[in-house]
Design an enzyme around this catalytic site. Structure first.
Site, short mmCIF file in Angstrom:
data_model
loop_
_atom_site.label_atom_id
_atom_site.label_comp_id
_atom_site.label_asym_id
_atom_site.label_seq_id
_atom_site.Cartn_x
_atom_site.Cartn_y
_atom_site.Cartn_z
N LYS A 1 0.84 -1.21 0.00
CA LYS A 1 0.00 0.00 0.00
C LYS A 1 0.87 1.25 0.00
O LYS A 1 2.04 1.23 0.40
CB LYS A 1 -0.99 -0.04 1.16
N ARG B 1 -3.13 -10.02 4.97
CA ARG B 1 -3.59 -10.15 3.57
C ARG B 1 -2.50 -9.61 2.67
O ARG B 1 -2.19 -8.42 2.72
CB ARG B 1 -4.90 -9.36 3.42
N1 HH2 Z 1 -7.42 -4.07 0.86
C1 HH2 Z 1 -7.77 -4.14 -0.44
C2 HH2 Z 1 -8.82 -4.97 -0.85
N2 HH2 Z 1 -9.49 -5.75 0.04
N3 HH2 Z 1 -9.80 -6.51 2.25
C3 HH2 Z 1 -9.46 -6.46 3.56
N4 HH2 Z 1 -10.11 -7.23 4.45
N5 HH2 Z 1 -8.45 -5.64 4.01
C4 HH2 Z 1 -7.75 -4.83 3.18
O1 HH2 Z 1 -6.87 -4.09 3.65
C5 HH2 Z 1 -8.08 -4.84 1.79
C6 HH2 Z 1 -9.13 -5.71 1.35
C7 HH2 Z 1 -7.05 -3.31 -1.44
O2 HH2 Z 1 -5.94 -3.99 -1.94
P1 HH2 Z 1 -5.91 -4.81 -3.31
O3 HH2 Z 1 -6.91 -5.91 -3.33
O4 HH2 Z 1 -4.52 -5.25 -3.54
O5 HH2 Z 1 -6.24 -3.74 -4.41
P2 HH2 Z 1 -7.55 -3.36 -5.22
O6 HH2 Z 1 -8.63 -2.98 -4.26
O7 HH2 Z 1 -7.11 -2.19 -6.07
O8 HH2 Z 1 -7.95 -4.55 -6.03
#
Ligand code: HH2
Length: 283
Positions: free
Chosen positions: A226, A260
């Site tokens: 992040k 995660r």
């Molecule tokens: N962060 C993201 C998505 N889902 N779920 C939980 N429980 N906690 C988090 O911190 C979290 C999450 C964002 O990250 P990412 O999936 O890598 O990116 P994107 O939302 O752009 O797909």
């Protein structure tokens, strides 16, 4: 203060929280902030999921809608078109539980039918029908805090007391889910790093994660790659791994049970050391 959580129950079993559990991220999106487009075809996504399990992932989190700041929502049909074949195939091939990262009850219901055991909802299950889906199917739940929605959340996030407000929100959601019939041991909480939070808010939440753990539920934390990591000098956008490992390790010291992450192999190794030092287990 409630006792620390020891297990996290889900549809097909339970995850013991005697060591840090690694949740591998599988984004089947063209636009996720870090890996958007990389696993957009089902075969590539399935291969990546299998590889993360080989590398030691304890569960996989499958998502078909980016929630990065400023992102536009996708329709339920499109989201399901992306994740459906992948969940179905992985459910038949891997032993670890699958979670579905969605804010849409209809997508969650289909994913559960296809084999998902946990619903990870970054909107904190604010939609009552999502809570009904979770309660009736006996899945595990991740209730995350987000201020507003992904489109606008980073505009001007403001809190009087970010830790207290996030904790109260999560506590209220836990009560709501329990009242709807979701077993207490099935509900994990997540402070939502980067979801309507400034750099200071993110740091305050991570430094005070024990206050979220005091709710007595499994604590999930997503810090992987992040942008706050880069702002701290923990890496560049192409490689935020060093800072991500540091943040995950410190989150464990502060009581995180599940991290995660994108980089499963490296995180599994880092968590072995973090667990030995933080939880007093043998190296
Ligand atoms: N962060 C993201 C998505 N889902 N779920 C939980 N429980 N906690 C988090 O911190 C979290 C999450 C964002 O990250 P990412 O999936 O890598 O990116 P994107 O939302 O752009 O797909």
């Amino acid at each position: 203060m409630a006792d620390a959580a020891k297990v996290w129950r889900h549809r097909t079993g339970e995850i013991r929280l005697d060591r840090t559990r690694v949740m591998g991220i599988l984004n089947i999106t063209p636009d996720s902030f870090s890996d958007g487009g990389r696993y957009f075809n089902p075969d590539g996504a399935i291969r990546h999921g299998l590889e993360m399990v080989e590398h030691g992932a304890d569960l996989l989190d499958v998502g078909g809608e980016s929630t990065r700041p400023g992102s536009d929502p996708v329709s339920a049909d499109e989201e399901w078109r992306r994740i459906g074949p992948v969940i179905r195939d992985l459910a038949a091939k891997v032993d670890v539980p699958l979670s579905v990262d969605t804010m849409k009850p209809e997508v969650a219901a289909k994913a559960i039918h296809a084999g998902a055991s946990i619903v990870n909802d970054v909107s904190g299950m604010r939609e009552p029908s999502m809570v009904r889906v979770v309660a009736s199917s006996r899945v595990g739940a991740v209730v995350m805090h987000m201020l507003g929605n992904p489109k606008t959340m980073q505009a001007h996030p403001q809190y009087d007391d970010v830790v207290g407000e996030v904790r109260s929100f999560l506590s209220e959601r836990i009560r709501f889910l329990e009242a709807a019939g979701v077993p207490s041991e099935a509900v994990a909480v997540d402070p939502g790093i980067g979801f309507g939070k400034t750099q200071e808010h993110n740091l305050a939440l991570l430094r005070n994660l024990d206050q979220i753990g005091a709710l007595g539920h499994p604590v999930v934390v997503g810090v992987s790659r992040k942008s706050f990591i880069e702002r701290l000098g923990g890496g560049e956008s192409g490689d935020r791994l060093p800072g991500s490992l540091a943040a995950a390790s410190l989150a464990v010291v502060k009581g995180a049970h599940v991290v995660r992450v994108h980089d499963v192999r490296e995180t599994v190794r880092a968590m072995r050391v973090a667990d030995a030092l933080a939880r007093g287990e043998k190296l």
